[in-house]
Write a protein that holds these residues in place. Structure first.
Motif, mmCIF file in Angstrom:
data_model
loop_
_atom_site.group_PDB
_atom_site.id
_atom_site.type_symbol
_atom_site.label_atom_id
_atom_site.label_comp_id
_atom_site.label_asym_id
_atom_site.label_seq_id
_atom_site.Cartn_x
_atom_site.Cartn_y
_atom_site.Cartn_z
ATOM 1 N N VAL A 166 0.826 -1.198 0.000
ATOM 2 C CA VAL A 166 0.000 0.000 0.000
ATOM 3 C C VAL A 166 0.864 1.254 0.000
ATOM 4 O O VAL A 166 1.873 1.330 0.697
ATOM 5 C CB VAL A 166 -0.910 0.016 1.269
ATOM 6 C CG1 VAL A 166 -1.737 1.289 1.320
ATOM 7 C CG2 VAL A 166 -1.826 -1.197 1.308
ATOM 8 N N VAL A 167 0.449 2.251 -0.783
ATOM 9 C CA VAL A 167 1.067 3.572 -0.728
ATOM 10 C C VAL A 167 -0.038 4.567 -0.420
ATOM 11 O O VAL A 167 -1.114 4.516 -1.018
ATOM 12 C CB VAL A 167 1.753 3.944 -2.069
ATOM 13 C CG1 VAL A 167 2.479 5.279 -1.933
ATOM 14 C CG2 VAL A 167 2.732 2.857 -2.504
ATOM 15 N N MET A 168 0.217 5.431 0.544
ATOM 16 C CA MET A 168 -0.803 6.427 0.919
ATOM 17 C C MET A 168 -0.155 7.744 1.318
ATOM 18 O O MET A 168 1.060 7.817 1.532
ATOM 19 C CB MET A 168 -1.680 5.899 2.056
ATOM 20 C CG MET A 168 -0.979 5.744 3.388
ATOM 21 S SD MET A 168 -2.074 5.082 4.683
ATOM 22 C CE MET A 168 -3.281 6.400 4.856
ATOM 23 N N GLY A 169 -0.968 8.785 1.404
ATOM 24 C CA GLY A 169 -0.492 10.081 1.875
ATOM 25 C C GLY A 169 -1.065 10.362 3.246
ATOM 26 O O GLY A 169 -1.191 9.458 4.077
ATOM 27 N N GLY A 170 -1.419 11.618 3.481
ATOM 28 C CA GLY A 170 -1.983 12.002 4.777
ATOM 29 C C GLY A 170 -3.442 11.603 4.889
ATOM 30 O O GLY A 170 -4.054 11.141 3.924
ATOM 31 N N THR A 171 -3.981 11.795 6.081
ATOM 32 C CA THR A 171 -5.362 11.365 6.332
ATOM 33 C C THR A 171 -6.272 12.536 6.718
ATOM 34 O O THR A 171 -7.114 12.938 5.947
ATOM 35 C CB THR A 171 -5.392 10.272 7.421
ATOM 36 O OG1 THR A 171 -4.700 10.756 8.584
ATOM 37 C CG2 THR A 171 -4.775 8.979 6.912
ATOM 38 N N VAL A 172 -6.068 13.059 7.936
ATOM 39 C CA VAL A 172 -6.924 14.147 8.427
ATOM 40 C C VAL A 172 -6.063 15.320 8.905
ATOM 41 O O VAL A 172 -4.878 15.138 9.219
ATOM 42 C CB VAL A 172 -7.835 13.670 9.600
ATOM 43 C CG1 VAL A 172 -8.879 12.686 9.108
ATOM 44 C CG2 VAL A 172 -7.007 13.080 10.725
ATOM 45 N N PRO A 173 -6.628 16.533 8.982
ATOM 46 C CA PRO A 173 -5.862 17.684 9.478
ATOM 47 C C PRO A 173 -5.372 17.487 10.917
ATOM 48 O O PRO A 173 -5.957 16.707 11.684
ATOM 49 C CB PRO A 173 -6.878 18.832 9.416
ATOM 50 C CG PRO A 173 -7.828 18.437 8.340
ATOM 51 C CD PRO A 173 -7.965 16.943 8.488
ATOM 52 N N GLY A 174 -4.295 18.182 11.246
ATOM 53 C CA GLY A 174 -3.823 18.190 12.632
ATOM 54 C C GLY A 174 -2.574 17.381 12.890
ATOM 55 O O GLY A 174 -2.052 17.384 14.008
ATOM 56 N N HIS A 175 -2.127 16.629 11.886
ATOM 57 C CA HIS A 175 -0.853 15.926 12.097
ATOM 58 C C HIS A 175 -0.066 15.829 10.795
ATOM 59 O O HIS A 175 -0.394 16.529 9.841
ATOM 60 C CB HIS A 175 -1.070 14.567 12.780
ATOM 61 C CG HIS A 175 -1.985 13.623 12.071
ATOM 62 N ND1 HIS A 175 -2.856 12.802 12.732
ATOM 63 C CD2 HIS A 175 -2.176 13.382 10.751
ATOM 64 C CE1 HIS A 175 -3.527 12.080 11.853
ATOM 65 N NE2 HIS A 175 -3.140 12.411 10.649
ATOM 66 N N THR A 176 0.953 14.990 10.759
ATOM 67 C CA THR A 176 1.808 14.880 9.564
ATOM 68 C C THR A 176 1.795 13.424 9.077
ATOM 69 O O THR A 176 1.229 12.541 9.748
ATOM 70 C CB THR A 176 3.269 15.231 9.905
ATOM 71 O OG1 THR A 176 3.730 14.244 10.839
ATOM 72 C CG2 THR A 176 3.408 16.611 10.509
ATOM 73 N N THR A 177 2.435 13.188 7.952
ATOM 74 C CA THR A 177 2.502 11.804 7.463
ATOM 75 C C THR A 177 3.396 10.934 8.361
ATOM 76 O O THR A 177 3.244 9.718 8.366
ATOM 77 C CB THR A 177 2.991 11.752 6.000
ATOM 78 O OG1 THR A 177 4.137 12.587 5.859
ATOM 79 C CG2 THR A 177 1.900 12.216 5.059
ATOM 80 N N ASP A 178 4.310 11.556 9.111
ATOM 81 C CA ASP A 178 5.097 10.771 10.074
ATOM 82 C C ASP A 178 4.145 10.153 11.112
ATOM 83 O O ASP A 178 4.244 8.968 11.452
ATOM 84 C CB ASP A 178 6.116 11.653 10.816
ATOM 85 C CG ASP A 178 7.316 11.979 9.943
ATOM 86 O OD1 ASP A 178 7.442 11.371 8.859
ATOM 87 O OD2 ASP A 178 8.115 12.842 10.346
ATOM 88 N N ALA A 179 3.217 10.980 11.606
ATOM 89 C CA ALA A 179 2.246 10.481 12.591
ATOM 90 C C ALA A 179 1.371 9.393 11.965
ATOM 91 O O ALA A 179 1.076 8.372 12.612
ATOM 92 C CB ALA A 179 1.390 11.624 13.126
ATOM 93 N N VAL A 180 0.998 9.577 10.702
ATOM 94 C CA VAL A 180 0.188 8.560 10.011
ATOM 95 C C VAL A 180 0.950 7.226 9.971
ATOM 96 O O VAL A 180 0.377 6.162 10.200
ATOM 97 C CB VAL A 180 -0.185 9.016 8.574
ATOM 98 C CG1 VAL A 180 -0.878 7.896 7.807
ATOM 99 C CG2 VAL A 180 -1.076 10.261 8.613
ATOM 100 N N SER A 181 2.268 7.301 9.719
ATOM 101 C CA SER A 181 3.050 6.056 9.642
ATOM 102 C C SER A 181 3.088 5.345 11.000
ATOM 103 O O SER A 181 3.045 4.123 11.063
ATOM 104 C CB SER A 181 4.465 6.333 9.124
ATOM 105 O OG SER A 181 5.237 7.035 10.079
ATOM 106 N N LEU A 182 3.153 6.131 12.066
ATOM 107 C CA LEU A 182 3.153 5.525 13.401
ATOM 108 C C LEU A 182 1.786 4.906 13.719
ATOM 109 O O LEU A 182 1.702 3.811 14.294
ATOM 110 C CB LEU A 182 3.509 6.582 14.466
ATOM 111 C CG LEU A 182 4.986 6.703 14.875
ATOM 112 C CD1 LEU A 182 5.563 5.363 15.281
ATOM 113 C CD2 LEU A 182 5.848 7.321 13.822
ATOM 114 N N LEU A 183 0.720 5.584 13.318
ATOM 115 C CA LEU A 183 -0.624 5.040 13.519
ATOM 116 C C LEU A 183 -0.803 3.755 12.701
ATOM 117 O O LEU A 183 -1.421 2.794 13.165
ATOM 118 C CB LEU A 183 -1.691 6.074 13.119
ATOM 119 C CG LEU A 183 -1.784 7.302 14.025
ATOM 120 C CD1 LEU A 183 -2.697 8.365 13.394
ATOM 121 C CD2 LEU A 183 -2.310 6.933 15.410
ATOM 122 N N ALA A 184 -0.221 3.742 11.495
ATOM 123 C CA ALA A 184 -0.293 2.540 10.655
ATOM 124 C C ALA A 184 0.396 1.376 11.374
ATOM 125 O O ALA A 184 -0.121 0.259 11.404
ATOM 126 C CB ALA A 184 0.372 2.803 9.307
#
Ligand code: UTP
Length: 220
Positions: free
Chosen positions: A102-120
């Motif tokens: 899977v390749v993805m970008g950001g999700t919702v306002p208020g954080h960065t893609t680094d945070a998205v990677s940690l949530l993943a």
């Protein structure tokens, strides 16, 4: 098959124009490992995001709307990266990442893609995230200003978080990692491996769990 979560800094993909050379080298390395690992690659916005956000901010747009602009930039970059990865799928939401490459970008306002990677990583139960940037890792001082800045090999979450408070500007240690990302890593005990993504051999070493140049952010 082991899941590997990568946060791919937008400035690797788009440092001020698309870096096709990087995309070629990066994707060849990933595609050579695709039978061994399942990849979840979260792509940042790079210069594209910064340029759009800067102008829109001058126009008086809300921070929320600026984040929406940033998210769009990360998604354009993600769609481009997806075109380089064998059998990869583009995802818009973390709910869609449980199978396939899977390749993805950001999700919702208020954080960065680094945070998205940690949530993943949290969602998948993965215990490490590779954070690929354009610097070699976390330094004890800003290397752009201090010639004697030293690359930190290992640092604990608490010590890295402490560096945010020491910095009067409120920004983190060279802003390599943001506060929220470290907090998410800390609460789930996820190791963050910060590397310079342009060094493809080193990138591969980090993925394969070999000794790599960069910074390991983890618990005690
Ligand atoms: P990036 O993740 O690229 O942010 O998202 P960054 O830390 O500024 O960039 P790098 O890592 O140095 O390349 C770009 C912008 O998109 C918004 C934020 O405004 C962020 O600054 N964004 C991104 C979100 O609001 N939510 C997300 O999930 C991702």
């Amino acid at each position: 098959m082991e899941d590997v979560v990568i946060s791919l800094g937008g400035s690797l993909v788009n440092p001020g124009g698309i870096d096709e050379n990087f995309l070629q080298g990066f994707s060849e390395m990933i595609n050579s490992l695709i039978d061994k690992y399942r990849f979840v690659i979260v792509v940042g916005g790079g210069k594209l995001a910064r340029d759009y956000i800067e102008i829109a901010r001058k126009r008086g747009e809300s921070e929320y709307n600026l984040d929406l602009i940033g998210i769009m930039a990360t998604r354009i970059n993600a769609l481009l990266v997806k075109s380089y990865i064998k059998n990869a799928r583009y995802a818009q939401d973390l709910k869609e990442i449980t199978n396939g490459n899977v390749v993805m970008g950001g999700t919702v306002p208020g954080h960065t893609t680094d945070a998205v990677s940690l949530l993943a990583a949290e969602l998948l139960g993965v215990k490490r995230v590779i954070n690929a940037t354009t610097v070699d890792g976390v330094y004890d001082k800003d290397p752009k200003v201090n010639k004697d800045a030293r690359l930190i090999k290992d640092i604990r979450y608490a010590d890295l978080l402490g560096m945010f408070y020491l910095n009067s500007s409120g920004a983190g240690p060279n802003q390599v990692l943001d506060f929220l990302s470290i907090k998410i890593a800390e609460r789930s005990g996820i190791e963050i491996m910060v590397i310079n993504g342009r060094d493809i051999d080193n990138f591969k070493k980090a993925i394969e769990g070999d000794d790599f140049r960069g910074t390991r952010v983890c618990g005690p």
